[in-house]
Design a protein around this motif. Structure first.
Motif, PDB file in Angstrom:
ATOM      1  N   GLY A 293      11.102   6.416  -3.025  1.00  0.00           N
ATOM      2  CA  GLY A 293      10.558   5.030  -2.185  1.00  0.00           C
ATOM      3  C   GLY A 293      10.805   5.071  -0.712  1.00  0.00           C
ATOM      4  N   ASN A 294      11.194   6.048  -0.212  1.00  0.00           N
ATOM      5  CA  ASN A 294      11.320   6.273   1.340  1.00  0.00           C
ATOM      6  C   ASN A 294      10.347   7.087   1.811  1.00  0.00           C
ATOM      7  N   ALA A 295       9.404   6.126   2.522  1.00  0.00           N
ATOM      8  CA  ALA A 295       8.093   6.804   3.084  1.00  0.00           C
ATOM      9  C   ALA A 295       8.511   7.890   4.133  1.00  0.00           C
ATOM     10  N   ASP A 296       9.524   7.609   4.941  1.00  0.00           N
ATOM     11  CA  ASP A 296       9.857   8.579   5.928  1.00  0.00           C
ATOM     12  C   ASP A 296      10.095  10.034   5.158  1.00  0.00           C
TER      13      ASP A 296
ATOM     14  N   VAL B 176      -1.661   7.621   7.721  1.00  0.00           N
ATOM     15  CA  VAL B 176      -2.376   6.657   8.122  1.00  0.00           C
ATOM     16  C   VAL B 176      -1.999   5.200   7.479  1.00  0.00           C
ATOM     17  N   VAL B 177      -1.289   5.155   6.304  1.00  0.00           N
ATOM     18  CA  VAL B 177      -1.120   3.844   5.777  1.00  0.00           C
ATOM     19  C   VAL B 177       0.290   3.401   6.676  1.00  0.00           C
ATOM     20  N   MET B 178       1.208   4.668   6.940  1.00  0.00           N
ATOM     21  CA  MET B 178       2.479   4.268   7.705  1.00  0.00           C
ATOM     22  C   MET B 178       2.200   3.958   9.083  1.00  0.00           C
ATOM     23  N   GLY B 179       0.978   4.242   9.631  1.00  0.00           N
ATOM     24  CA  GLY B 179       0.894   4.039  11.054  1.00  0.00           C
ATOM     25  C   GLY B 179       1.509   5.105  12.040  1.00  0.00           C
ATOM     26  N   THR B 180       1.642   6.229  11.400  1.00  0.00           N
ATOM     27  CA  THR B 180       2.114   7.314  12.249  1.00  0.00           C
ATOM     28  C   THR B 180       1.441   8.543  12.419  1.00  0.00           C
ATOM     29  N   GLU B 181       0.010   8.329  12.510  1.00  0.00           N
ATOM     30  CA  GLU B 181      -1.003   9.307  12.155  1.00  0.00           C
ATOM     31  C   GLU B 181      -1.125   9.980  13.755  1.00  0.00           C
TER      32      GLU B 181
ATOM     33  N   GLU C 140       0.673  -1.160   0.052  1.00  0.00           N
ATOM     34  CA  GLU C 140      -0.119  -0.018   0.022  1.00  0.00           C
ATOM     35  C   GLU C 140       0.984   1.209  -0.071  1.00  0.00           C
ATOM     36  N   ILE C 141       2.065   1.273   1.050  1.00  0.00           N
ATOM     37  CA  ILE C 141       2.961   2.424   0.869  1.00  0.00           C
ATOM     38  C   ILE C 141       3.652   2.759  -0.465  1.00  0.00           C
ATOM     39  N   GLU C 142       3.762   1.716  -1.199  1.00  0.00           N
ATOM     40  CA  GLU C 142       4.511   1.541  -2.358  1.00  0.00           C
ATOM     41  C   GLU C 142       3.831   2.173  -3.668  1.00  0.00           C
ATOM     42  N   TRP C 143       2.359   1.608  -3.544  1.00  0.00           N
ATOM     43  CA  TRP C 143       1.336   2.270  -4.189  1.00  0.00           C
ATOM     44  C   TRP C 143       1.168   3.686  -4.134  1.00  0.00           C
TER      45      TRP C 143
END
Length: 320
Positions: free
Chosen positions: A144-147, A307-312, A25-28
């Protein structure tokens, strides 16, 4: 009603599958955000274009409501006021002999100081900073790095909010009229020493405040108001002031700064007369509307990625 997985999966394998799904999901989302950043750059370019110094600029009419106290115009090119003529009719600023009003003309001399709207400079600087962030995010960072992407979105969101706030006129950095007086030589002839000419931006409109000033004398004390009401005076005017008005003299003018004392150019002064005029600027209105839309979009992207990363929850605690 409950949802069960059949055949059942071991807890460790279930967590691994959940982590893999979250990663997909994060990659998309990161891929889709690259397209969103492209549209964001287009919107920021539009905002920058609306504030760019393009000739012939925006000519804004200035006129006081229900009075002849102030009439005139100014021409804005980018962040600068390049032309303007203001006619004042104030009791505390008598016009030259043979004239019906006191005229203030912005100098067209190439050596004259420039009148600059600092809030527009701030807005342009922040928009350019956002464009740099977008380019860095799309081309030089780790897409590609979500952070990394989350941090870039947060920076974009804050810069866009500050840019919009500057156009609304509610920033802490905005200086008051007595802290940032204009150079008298920006006018031809130079601005009189007892006149304050202050331009700012409020709700994407150009706001002009013209004040006539009088020096506070030591024998009056700095806390003495311009006109003290006396006991038994229902109008708020002293007997002396009412007599002056009845005989055709200048009646005292009341405004929100009438009883205040300010430090202006090294002197303690009071405001004798004050005229406030707003002029709507279509380009600034369009820029603020676009910034508002961009702010909402980037805010949604931030929240979706968190939300997807779980850091909300962590982000909400930091902001709180």
């Amino acid at each position: 009603m409950s949802t069960l997985i059949w055949p059942s999966i071991a807890p460790d394998e279930l967590r691994a599958q959940e982590d893999a799904t979250q990663q997909r999901e994060i990659e998309w989302l990161l891929v889709s955000l690259q397209e969103s950043l492209h549209s964001l750059k287009s919107g920021l370019d539009d905002c920058a274009d609306l504030l760019a110094p393009k000739e012939p600029g925006s000519t804004l009419v200035l006129s006081s409501l229900r009075s002849e106290h102030l009439k005139g115009f100014i021409t804005r090119v980018g962040t600068r006021i390049v032309k303007g003529e203001i006619n004042l009719r104030l009791a505390s600023l008598p016009p030259p002999k043979g004239q019906t009003s006191y005229k203030l003309s912005i100098s067209s001399s190439p050596t004259a100081p420039t009148l600059v709207l600092a809030q527009l400079t701030t807005t342009r600087t922040l928009i350019n900073a956002c464009l740099d962030v977008v380019d860095a995010t799309r081309w030089t960072g780790d897409a590609g790095n979500a952070d990394f992407i989350s941090g870039q979105l947060r920076l974009l969101h804050e810069n866009i909010q500050e840019a919009k706030s500057a156009l609304k006129g509610c920033t802490e950095e905005q200086k008051t009229w007595y802290e940032d007086p204009v150079d008298a030589k920006a006018f031809s002839p130079p601005l009189p020493a007892n006149v304050s000419f202050h331009l700012s931006v409020s709700e994407a409109a150009v706001l002009l405040n013209v004040r006539t000033l009088e020096t506070v004398h030591n024998h009056t004390g700095t806390n003495t108001p311009l006109s003290q009401p006396v006991a038994g005076s229902l109008t708020g005017l002293s007997i002396r002031e009412r007599l002056v008005g009845a005989l055709g003299g200048n009646r005292p003018v009341f405004h929100d700064e009438a009883h205040d004392v300010f430090s202006f150019k090294g002197q303690e002064v009071r405001v004798r007369d004050k005229v406030r005029v707003e002029s709507q600027d279509p380009s600034l209105l369009a820029a603020m509307a676009k910034l508002g839309a961009l702010e909402r979009s980037v805010g949604l992207w931030r929240r979706g990625l968190e939300v997807v990363m779980g850091t909300e929850e962590e982000e909400e605690e930091e902001e709180g």
